[in-house]
Design an enzyme around this catalytic site. Sequence first.
Site, PDB file in Angstrom:
ATOM      1  N   GLY A 158      85.850  26.930   9.240  1.00 30.47           N
ATOM      2  CA  GLY A 158      86.956  27.573   8.541  1.00 30.47           C
ATOM      3  C   GLY A 158      87.976  26.511   8.172  1.00 30.47           C
ATOM      4  N   LYS A 170     106.834  32.248  23.365  1.00 31.84           N
ATOM      5  CA  LYS A 170     105.877  33.082  22.623  1.00 31.84           C
ATOM      6  C   LYS A 170     106.494  34.453  22.431  1.00 31.84           C
ATOM      7  CE  LYS A 170     101.599  32.734  21.061  1.00 31.84           C
ATOM      8  NZ  LYS A 170     100.930  31.557  20.507  1.00 31.84           N
ATOM      9  N   GLY A 201      81.937  26.880  13.505  1.00 27.18           N
ATOM     10  CA  GLY A 201      83.069  27.429  12.758  1.00 27.18           C
ATOM     11  C   GLY A 201      83.608  26.408  11.767  1.00 27.18           C
ATOM     12  N   VAL A 258      90.192  24.654   9.919  1.00 28.49           N
ATOM     13  CA  VAL A 258      90.197  23.411  10.691  1.00 28.49           C
ATOM     14  C   VAL A 258      88.811  22.771  10.697  1.00 28.49           C
ATOM     15  CG1 VAL A 258      90.642  22.335  12.930  1.00 28.49           C
ATOM     16  CG2 VAL A 258      92.064  24.247  12.188  1.00 28.49           C
TER      17      VAL A 258
END
Length: 350
Positions: A187, A80, A185, A189
């Site tokens: 959105g 990361k 949600g 996905v």
Amino acid sequence: MPVFTHIDFDHHEQVVFGHDQASGLKAIIAVHDTTLGPALGGCRMWNYASDEEALRDVLRLSRGMTYKSALARLPLGGGKAVIIGDPRTGKSEALFQAMGDFVDSLGGRYITAADSGTGVAEMQIMAERTRHVAGAGQREAFGGGTRDGDPSPATAYGVFVGIRSAVRHRLGRNDLNGLKVAIQGVGQVGFGLAKHLKDAGAELWVTDIHEANQRRAVEQLGARAVGQQEIFGLDVDVFAPCALGAIINPQTLEALRAPIIAGAANNQLASPELAEQLRRRDCLYAPDYAINAGGIIDVCYERTGGSAEQLKAHIEGIEATLDEIFQRAKAEGATTSAIADQMARERLGR
Ligand code: NAD
């Protein structure tokens, strides 16, 4: 600032601090584990309150990527990057060019990708300076069409097959026809997932703070819109969190009635011990990093090649992985989270 004695230090192979005075870049790259391949993970830009907070984030998130890729049977390790800065005001071309140089200095041990605060535009700037970037260009989208490296259709399909597994294990049903699903949600996905579920005959309830997204699900898919709090207490078969993290917490747990929690959001459990509370309540929790791996699988195929059929089959492997997690958790009286971690470690030989 301690590194080797940091509570989140987990035998990371490399933790590298990068600075470029001209552009103002301050960044950290953590390479957690490259046993299975180069460390792939997003580059997050965030207005961290301190360097310590940035270090904590990069140590934790890189470890999470190792586990996610291992469980998804990908030839990738975990890494990361974090850039310390405000993504609304602190972005410049020079900053991301310097970040590209920083990524390149690791010689391919770390491959970067978009994350919170970064997107395709930033990946494209970094790609001018390093080839170790995923999601920088146009390519064929999972399911058809072209797009700018957006992995969400693959993530949505992975969550869909994961829900099939959970429904089989918890409800003893192979058919999703008439299944009642509440999606928090809708959105990128969440809407994709809703479409798959609708095609399979499921009944949908949705909530979204973004009014247009909620309306799209109602108008295009016949979903029923409910309030932000109402979504938790619905008498449904599956609660699918596809918005934010830490959504399973003591307050929402009180209200939740669904026997299955299976959705795309990262870090769904506000604290690890909630996994045991869910187990005791006979609520089957699909570990987030196992069920939402479609996106990273897609990103991996972008780099390594492979046909659309192979990609689809690999994403469908999420169903088998969850089958194994659920079976072992039941047999061992353990939480699904603990078994997922154990399986990832087995695949890593840790
Ligand atoms: P997105 O921003 O496109 O969709 C999130 C939706 O949730 C938005 O429509 C937003 O308005 C809504 N939302 C935010 N807060 C809400 C709340 N309190 N109540 C109801 N709705 C709320 O993001 P996405 O790409 O669809 O990702 C969804 C989740 O899945 C995130 O947690 C993300 O980290 C995770 N995830 C995404 C991918 C991917 O491929 N995009 C991969 C792995 C994990």
